[in-house]
Scaffold this motif. Structure first.
Motif, PDB file in Angstrom:
ATOM      1  N   HIS A  73       0.817  -1.216   0.000  1.00  0.00           N
ATOM      2  CA  HIS A  73       0.000   0.000   0.000  1.00  0.00           C
ATOM      3  C   HIS A  73       0.853   1.269   0.000  1.00  0.00           C
ATOM      4  O   HIS A  73       0.554   2.225  -0.707  1.00  0.00           O
ATOM      5  CB  HIS A  73      -0.947  -0.008   1.204  1.00  0.00           C
ATOM      6  N   HIS A  74       1.919   1.285   0.762  1.00  0.00           N
ATOM      7  CA  HIS A  74       2.760   2.491   0.859  1.00  0.00           C
ATOM      8  C   HIS A  74       3.554   2.771  -0.417  1.00  0.00           C
ATOM      9  O   HIS A  74       4.145   3.833  -0.559  1.00  0.00           O
ATOM     10  CB  HIS A  74       3.704   2.393   2.059  1.00  0.00           C
ATOM     11  N   ARG A  76       2.020   2.210  -3.566  1.00  0.00           N
ATOM     12  CA  ARG A  76       1.039   2.438  -4.627  1.00  0.00           C
ATOM     13  C   ARG A  76       0.941   3.894  -5.031  1.00  0.00           C
ATOM     14  O   ARG A  76       1.119   4.801  -4.227  1.00  0.00           O
ATOM     15  CB  ARG A  76      -0.351   2.000  -4.157  1.00  0.00           C
ATOM     16  N   ASP A  78      -0.560   7.340  -5.640  1.00  0.00           N
ATOM     17  CA  ASP A  78      -1.521   8.065  -4.813  1.00  0.00           C
ATOM     18  C   ASP A  78      -1.921   9.347  -5.542  1.00  0.00           C
ATOM     19  O   ASP A  78      -1.376  10.415  -5.299  1.00  0.00           O
ATOM     20  CB  ASP A  78      -0.904   8.374  -3.448  1.00  0.00           C
TER      21      ASP A  78
END
Length: 112
Positions: A73-74, A76, A78
């Motif tokens: 997630h960190h 991806r 944004d």
């Protein structure tokens, strides 16, 4: 039963592309995790996606980023619209913002 949701908002309360089109001609897009950014003509987006397209889905629709499908997630992509709050509050000029022809690494139309 009457709805308390303004007609310009989607059922989930998201701002719709048509509402943004009524207030601005261009939308800036950028990623908070890398230096990719661009600018799109809202009229072209409305023609392609429709007035009822939610802004919450627009980043995923436009982002052409190699990090978009990262598993962590960190890591991806944004995507965000940094001037959207000003557009919606009426604090931004209708004709766009700042420089014309922003870097279009995210696939923007260069403000044209």
């Amino acid at each position: 039963m009457s709805s308390s949701i303004p007609s310009a908002m989607g059922k989930n309360g998201a701002v719709l592309l048509g509402e943004v089109a009524a207030r601005a001609t261009h939308i800036d897009i950028e990623c908070s995790r890398c230096d990719r950014k661009g600018r799109y003509r809202i009229a072209k987006l409305v023609a392609r996606l429709g007035e009822d397209f939610p802004m919450t889905d627009l980043g995923a629709e436009l982002a052409d980023c190699p990090r978009r499908r990262a598993t962590a997630h960190h890591e991806r992509c944004d995507v965000l619209f940094p001037r959207l709050p000003q557009i919606m509050s009426g604090d931004a000029p209708r004709s766009g913002f700042g420089e014309r022809g922003l870097l279009s690494a995210a696939g923007g139309d260069g403000g044209k």
